[in-house]
Design a protein around this motif. Sequence first.
Motif, PDB file in Angstrom:
ATOM      1  N   ALA A 129       0.833  -1.202   0.000  1.00  0.00           N
ATOM      2  CA  ALA A 129       0.000   0.000   0.000  1.00  0.00           C
ATOM      3  C   ALA A 129       0.866   1.251   0.000  1.00  0.00           C
ATOM      4  CB  ALA A 129      -0.922  -0.011   1.214  1.00  0.00           C
ATOM      5  N   ARG A 130       1.923   1.238   0.793  1.00  0.00           N
ATOM      6  CA  ARG A 130       2.790   2.416   0.888  1.00  0.00           C
ATOM      7  C   ARG A 130       3.518   2.678  -0.429  1.00  0.00           C
ATOM      8  NH1 ARG A 130       4.109   4.562   5.932  1.00  0.00           N
ATOM      9  NH2 ARG A 130       6.138   5.151   5.090  1.00  0.00           N
ATOM     10  N   LEU A 131       3.898   1.606  -1.101  1.00  0.00           N
ATOM     11  CA  LEU A 131       4.580   1.776  -2.395  1.00  0.00           C
ATOM     12  C   LEU A 131       3.617   2.342  -3.433  1.00  0.00           C
ATOM     13  CD1 LEU A 131       6.613  -1.518  -2.633  1.00  0.00           C
ATOM     14  CD2 LEU A 131       7.528   0.796  -2.439  1.00  0.00           C
ATOM     15  N   LEU A 132       2.407   1.806  -3.383  1.00  0.00           N
ATOM     16  CA  LEU A 132       1.359   2.229  -4.297  1.00  0.00           C
ATOM     17  C   LEU A 132       1.152   3.736  -4.182  1.00  0.00           C
ATOM     18  CD1 LEU A 132      -0.854   0.872  -6.016  1.00  0.00           C
ATOM     19  CD2 LEU A 132      -2.247   0.711  -3.964  1.00  0.00           C
ATOM     20  N   TYR A 133       1.147   4.190  -2.957  1.00  0.00           N
ATOM     21  CA  TYR A 133       0.819   5.567  -2.643  1.00  0.00           C
ATOM     22  C   TYR A 133       2.020   6.497  -2.791  1.00  0.00           C
ATOM     23  CZ  TYR A 133      -1.194   9.304   0.317  1.00  0.00           C
ATOM     24  OH  TYR A 133      -1.684  10.480   0.825  1.00  0.00           O
ATOM     25  N   GLY A 134       3.204   5.906  -2.850  1.00  0.00           N
ATOM     26  CA  GLY A 134       4.392   6.744  -2.954  1.00  0.00           C
ATOM     27  C   GLY A 134       4.968   7.141  -1.619  1.00  0.00           C
ATOM     28  N   ALA A 135       4.517   6.475  -0.542  1.00  0.00           N
ATOM     29  CA  ALA A 135       5.055   6.809   0.781  1.00  0.00           C
ATOM     30  C   ALA A 135       6.477   6.296   0.931  1.00  0.00           C
ATOM     31  CB  ALA A 135       4.164   6.224   1.870  1.00  0.00           C
ATOM     32  N   ASP A 136       6.798   5.203   0.256  1.00  0.00           N
ATOM     33  CA  ASP A 136       8.160   4.667   0.277  1.00  0.00           C
ATOM     34  C   ASP A 136       8.722   4.673  -1.141  1.00  0.00           C
ATOM     35  OD1 ASP A 136       8.061   4.155   2.978  1.00  0.00           O
ATOM     36  OD2 ASP A 136       7.261   2.127   2.697  1.00  0.00           O
ATOM     37  N   GLN A 137      10.044   4.570  -1.229  1.00  0.00           N
ATOM     38  CA  GLN A 137      10.711   4.564  -2.534  1.00  0.00           C
ATOM     39  C   GLN A 137      10.413   3.262  -3.283  1.00  0.00           C
ATOM     40  OE1 GLN A 137      11.804   8.041  -2.586  1.00  0.00           O
ATOM     41  NE2 GLN A 137      13.381   7.064  -3.822  1.00  0.00           N
ATOM     42  N   ARG A 138       9.916   3.402  -4.490  1.00  0.00           N
ATOM     43  CA  ARG A 138       9.674   2.241  -5.341  1.00  0.00           C
ATOM     44  C   ARG A 138      10.969   1.745  -5.960  1.00  0.00           C
ATOM     45  NH1 ARG A 138       5.307   3.997  -9.752  1.00  0.00           N
ATOM     46  NH2 ARG A 138       3.804   4.604  -8.179  1.00  0.00           N
ATOM     47  N   HIS A 139      11.128   0.438  -6.069  1.00  0.00           N
ATOM     48  CA  HIS A 139      12.236  -0.086  -6.882  1.00  0.00           C
ATOM     49  C   HIS A 139      11.841  -0.048  -8.347  1.00  0.00           C
ATOM     50  CE1 HIS A 139      14.635  -2.436  -3.627  1.00  0.00           C
ATOM     51  NE2 HIS A 139      14.864  -1.150  -3.630  1.00  0.00           N
ATOM     52  N   GLN A 140      10.662  -0.567  -8.604  1.00  0.00           N
ATOM     53  CA  GLN A 140      10.176  -0.567  -9.976  1.00  0.00           C
ATOM     54  C   GLN A 140       8.662  -0.667  -9.971  1.00  0.00           C
ATOM     55  OE1 GLN A 140      10.588  -4.059 -12.254  1.00  0.00           O
ATOM     56  NE2 GLN A 140      10.229  -5.420 -10.567  1.00  0.00           N
ATOM     57  N   GLY A 141       8.077  -0.631 -11.170  1.00  0.00           N
ATOM     58  CA  GLY A 141       6.650  -0.836 -11.289  1.00  0.00           C
ATOM     59  C   GLY A 141       5.911   0.411 -11.716  1.00  0.00           C
ATOM     60  N   GLN A 142       4.672   0.186 -12.158  1.00  0.00           N
ATOM     61  CA  GLN A 142       3.876   1.285 -12.649  1.00  0.00           C
ATOM     62  C   GLN A 142       2.506   1.239 -12.034  1.00  0.00           C
ATOM     63  OE1 GLN A 142       3.049   1.578 -16.775  1.00  0.00           O
ATOM     64  NE2 GLN A 142       3.729   3.709 -16.818  1.00  0.00           N
ATOM     65  N   VAL A 143       2.009   2.416 -11.659  1.00  0.00           N
ATOM     66  CA  VAL A 143       0.667   2.503 -11.108  1.00  0.00           C
ATOM     67  C   VAL A 143      -0.100   3.465 -11.994  1.00  0.00           C
ATOM     68  CG1 VAL A 143      -0.698   3.229  -9.139  1.00  0.00           C
ATOM     69  CG2 VAL A 143       1.494   2.101  -8.767  1.00  0.00           C
TER      70      VAL A 143
END
Lengths: 316, 316, 304, 501
Positions: free
Chosen positions: D295-309
């Motif tokens: 959820a945090r990655l989805l929202y941008g609260a943590d640094q993403r390694h990869q992926g697209q939303v």
Amino acid sequence: MNSLKKILLGEQGLVVIFAAAFVIVSLFVPNFLTERNMLGLLQSVVTIGIVACTMMFCLASRDFDLSVGSIVAFSGMAAVMVSNATGSIPVGLVAALLCGAIVGFVNGIVIARFRINALITTLATMQIVRGLALIASDGRAVGINDPAFYQLALSRFLTVPTPIWIMLILFIFFGFVLNRTVFGKNTLAIGGNPEASRLAGVNVVNMRIWIFALQGLVCGIAGILLASRITSGQPNAATGLELSVISACVLGGVSLSGGRAAMSGVIVGVLIMGIAENVMNLLNIQAFYQYVVRGLILLIAVLLDNLRSSAAGRRG
Amino acid sequence: MNSLKKILLGEQGLVVIFAAAFVIVSLFVPNFLTERNMLGLLQSVVTIGIVACTMMFCLASRDFDLSVGSIVAFSGMAAVMVSNATGSIPVGLVAALLCGAIVGFVNGIVIARFRINALITTLATMQIVRGLALIASDGRAVGINDPAFYQLALSRFLTVPTPIWIMLILFIFFGFVLNRTVFGKNTLAIGGNPEASRLAGVNVVNMRIWIFALQGLVCGIAGILLASRITSGQPNAATGLELSVISACVLGGVSLSGGRAAMSGVIVGVLIMGIAENVMNLLNIQAFYQYVVRGLILLIAVLLDNLRSSAAGRRG
Amino acid sequence: ADVKIGFIVKQPEEPWFQDEWKFADQAAKERGFTVVKIGAEDGEKVQSAIDNLGAQGAQGFIICTPDVKLGPGIVAKAEANQLKLMTVDDRLVSADGKPLEDVPHMGISATKIGETVGQAIVDEIEKRGWDMKNVGAIRVSYDQLPTAVDRVEGAISVLKSAGFPAENIYDAPQAKTDTEAALNAATTVLNKHADVKYWVAFGLNDEAVLGAVRASESVGIPAANVIGVGIGGAESAINEFKKPSATGFFGTVIISPKRHGYETALNMYDWIANGKEPEKLTLTSGSLALRGNYEQVRKELGIE
Amino acid sequence: MAFLEFKHISKGYPGVQALSGVSFTVEKGAVHGLMGENGAGKSTLIRVLSGDQAADAGSILIAGEEQKYASVRDAFHAGVIVIHQELQLVPELTVAENLWLGRFPAKGGVILSKTLIETVRTKLEEIGIDVDPSAKVASLSIGARQMVEIAKAVMLEARVIALDEPTSSLSSRESEILFSLIDRLKARGTVILYVSHRLDEIFRLCDSLTVLRDGRLAAHHPQIAGTTREQIISEMVGREISDIWGWRGRPLGDIRLEVKDLSGPRLRNPISFAVRQGEILGFFGLIGAGRSEMARLLYGADQRHQGQVTIDGAAVSPNDPKAAIDAGMVLCPEDRKSDGIVQGRSIEENIAISSRRHFSPFGILNLKKEAALADEFISRLRVRTPSRKQDIINLSGGNQQKVILGRWLSEQDIKVLVIDEPTRGIDVGAKSEIYEILYELAAGGMAIVVISSELPEVMGISDRIMVMCQGRVATDVARPDFDERGILTAALPDKNAAGTI
Ligand SMILES: Nc1ncnc2c1ncn2[C@@H]1O[C@H](COP(=O)(O)OP(=O)(O)OP(=O)(O)O)[C@@H](O)[C@H]1O
Ligand SMILES: Nc1ncnc2c1ncn2[C@@H]1O[C@H](COP(=O)(O)OP(=O)(O)OP(=O)(O)O)[C@@H](O)[C@H]1O
Ligand SMILES: O[C@@H]1[C@@H](O)[C@@H](O)CO[C@H]1O
Ligand SMILES: [Mg+2]
Ligand SMILES: [Mg+2]
């Protein structure tokens, strides 16, 4: 390679960076790495170093003490005036320690018991105590009658002056207290989470009072040594000490929001401050530029440390 | 009875205590409540008052700025030197504001973007900027060529000198910004819980940068007025300002751990500091005793406020 | 009406100013007027101090300003408050650096004091028969205070013209104006030039020179190889002379706070009460006091 | 024989009477449930018991002896241990140090570090908690921290243990460990006071039960046997609630939220899924399964390694919560204390912090609108407070959670709502109201992602469930195929597979 990285990025990273900087300075600044200069350098950080020991506890427990400079001056005055009056140096020393501890104790009571903001309280006592030192001496330096008093600072053991030994002993002592004793752990705990500590039955109020009293006592030691070094009690001594000491601590990784502290870091912080000053004078940097350089060194030191710890991926 | 208690213990309690103290001082200190003295008093707090406006934001967002005194001196120097060089006062003023804002902006970038401790960063810029001011002027005050510059401080509107008007306008403006704008509320939110604010869509990094830049800009205003009042740019001006300003804020109830601030409190804090000084001089209290009295006033003010709020049963 | 005069000084904690105030009070007691003493460390404090004096109905004031360039502002403020103005110690200058000659002044030029220090050092070097080539000089400096620069430059000019090699003069910048800061700065200089046998030291005041002397002791240079000459002559210097054996602190140039405090106050009083305007310029001089004669010098200057 | 006795306990805060004259007794060796709506006074009662807060009136008796505590220390010496609703650990200290805090084993002030670590290690092993005693608490997940807290109570042989919502951040597996611990303590004769909003647990554990309402005793059941869920709910909220889930179908639209190959520092295996307009997608898993991290990655609260939303086909820029909000996505975080509430600020401000940008022209606040918004959610979510101006820190835990929910439910133009543990610590009455709001929002076309560790909740309200296990999606089940056992099995880690987390 990997183990090098581990050392650089580990808990002791600042120490490693510092060691590297030290080697570079030794190589490139003439007269730096001489026994005389090293001893001179260490002597010049005695006051900061000693006071930083307890300031570390103070900051680690989420408190703040601006009154240290005044206490150092005041207890130095007390040492000299009481020695002169009674003719006994030991009595003077005890008086100085007592004065320091009492001021610290009062700080602690006001802050912890009456729950007054530490910044304001110590800003107030900083002024009150400085005022008392000035009143007691009528604003004048007080000379020491008994020359034996000078020996405190001039005497040497294994070619190293006594004040440096005292500083080293205090480093070791307080390093031990921080990491190995109930007192140290409770200090870190009340800084890390005061509410949790209170609920766990730590007597937060008493702890804070003790820390301030200890801080005062240690300022008393610093005050005695300073008076002995400058062979008089000076009511204007050690102004601005508070900021230098706090910076040394913060530079050494002590967190202002409490809970984090290490003696090794504080020692490095103290040394960085001392070396910066020493090297600038050795290199004959002009006074006004020294301000700029001093500021830049501070910035670079924390920046490096920060890069290191963020590379290590620790949480803020 | 009950409503009196309510007023005393309410949000505005400090204001009420202050008003009571003011009445007492007016009655017992000769020459205090004269128009002349009131204007003199207000003039004497112009620098502290102006800088306190933005320091309030800085503290409320859990930051800390020690560089304000240096920025005031530096931008005052800039105003004078640029005015002298270009022969145009407006150009000088713009240069001063720019200098202030730039230093503040740099503070903000380093602190918020590179995540360096605010205390260390501003301690560093405090020295760097002071050094630059000294270098630029070779350590001596720089006189103002065009006497029109003095008019900034000397001119009056409705018998009240311009600097006082400017201070009042800034009080109102920043009071409004704090309570009635998104910027103000976001500042308080960041101070209350930075992580929660970030997750609630507040751009914490940008906010902090803005707050520091604003602080710098406002120091620029204070620097200009100061230079005009003292008819020169002084590289040593406003040393120690940071502690006075921070104390005024804390005295006025701004929390050092962020999230709590009120303009009315800060104004009272500033006035308490100014009145203490003013009354001591009116009463001809001896310099050394002034230290003690100043400290005691600080302590008593927070103690009273504390008794009040703990009687009201608020949480620390 | 009762006469009330202000006495504003730039560094109220300094013994020198304490003494000036004390002597001003003495004059006040003798003639029956009031002295309001205010410390003002910077331009802003000066402004509010003058306002404050105006508000409490003083008729004039004496000031030792934190910065001489504050001159025009002080003059304007004094006029605005209808206060008579006199300066002591440091003379006000205008924006272009020229002294404001309309303002009565009593003082001693910083450069002159410095020259007296320099002369005392040169004389003693010759007396001890040192070769100037083998002597190092510590210039304990605090360059952000203009008076301090003028004083040490005064001393240096005398040293140089007496043949002291310029390259033997080393700067020891103190971070603050206390003894500890001077001690730390001087220690570095001494360690950097460990081969130099003889040393002289001068600086802003007694505290600065004392720092250099302490530094020489801590690195083991015998007292006989050091000549430090301070400025001021207050307790910190006297304490040195009282020590059982002589230290490297050779002498101090005493300037008389008595004249500066007592006479300026009287002059101001006469001006207000009797309309007798003071001299536009009165210059006093400093006298060198040594271990052997300091008591006498102080007596001559009316101190104690 | 009554072992623990509360007599006429009253406690007031400015504007709130948290407890008024509460009296009841608990038998020796009993597990006693304490229930009530959010703000009913449960935590306050426990704080009084622990010596943390002094009651305005009334007394507490243990084994017939009146207790007078000046501090938590006194209560501890009297054998009373409390696990508070908000975790009380020092993040900078290690697990072992936290467990011994306040009573370190020491000789002459010097800590016996061996004893310290070893006693803790033995104890943790004995009670089956898998945590390294020398790890810093800061490095543990919430669930693990909660287990550490519980270990604290078990380690010290107390006469009375009070647990304030201990399972709110535990999943069923950890909860089972806790329950067996409680059984053991009970066998030792310890009195346990157990606060929870989960009726299942109450029935599973408790011998007796007290229900508080508005600070008063609403009901006391010396024997829990014979009472029904419905009875307790109506004692708590003063009305009947027949079906708290109230799920109903709605038409689904096009794909709103699409997630492709999302991964981050603590979620190494890329995750992909999509949610349609009007759909409520539930995420279930055990603690540490990686749902919150997702959820945090989805929202941008943590640094993403990869992926697209993407939302409605438009990419959401990574690593910036503000950008996510601007793109129409909000996240209601799992940890209300560290990521939700803004301490020192009022309820009103806590609600308006994000949504005010829609009605603050030129950055100037619309105070009327903010007040109206606050009042609306205070009444809809039944926030118990004297005023919307109240500092959020003074609210009870559940009420804080409601305010945070209010913050996000009051947002406008939201296309995607992600809520992590939405009803943690929330009473039954308010729960059904929250579900109602979710259905309304979904009916308006919003795509909703609900993360929950309560299986009945996920099953009760979701249209579809994705089960996560060890950082991967284990299975994806549509509502008609919901099956409790199947979902639980999928959530349990496969002993043989080497998980990345
Ligand atoms: N320090 C305080 N100041 C003001 N009000 C308080 C304070 N502490 C608690 N309250 C109020 O007392 C009431 C009871 O709170 P308490 O925390 O006991 O509720 P609770 O039953 O534990 O609720 P929850 O289920 O949400 O945890 C609430 O209305 C709360 O807002
Ligand atoms: N602050 C932290 N520091 C280190 N690791 C953490 C931290 N928080 C969580 N983790 C770890 O990251 C992994 C994923 O945790 P996450 O919180 O995403 O799981 P979850 O399925 O949401 O479960 P939970 O119910 O605990 O929130 C777990 O192994 C957890 O232990
Ligand atoms: O500042 C100095 C002071 O120290 C004293 O020496 C007299 O002259 C002043 O200028
Ligand atoms: Mg509760
Ligand atoms: Mg989770």
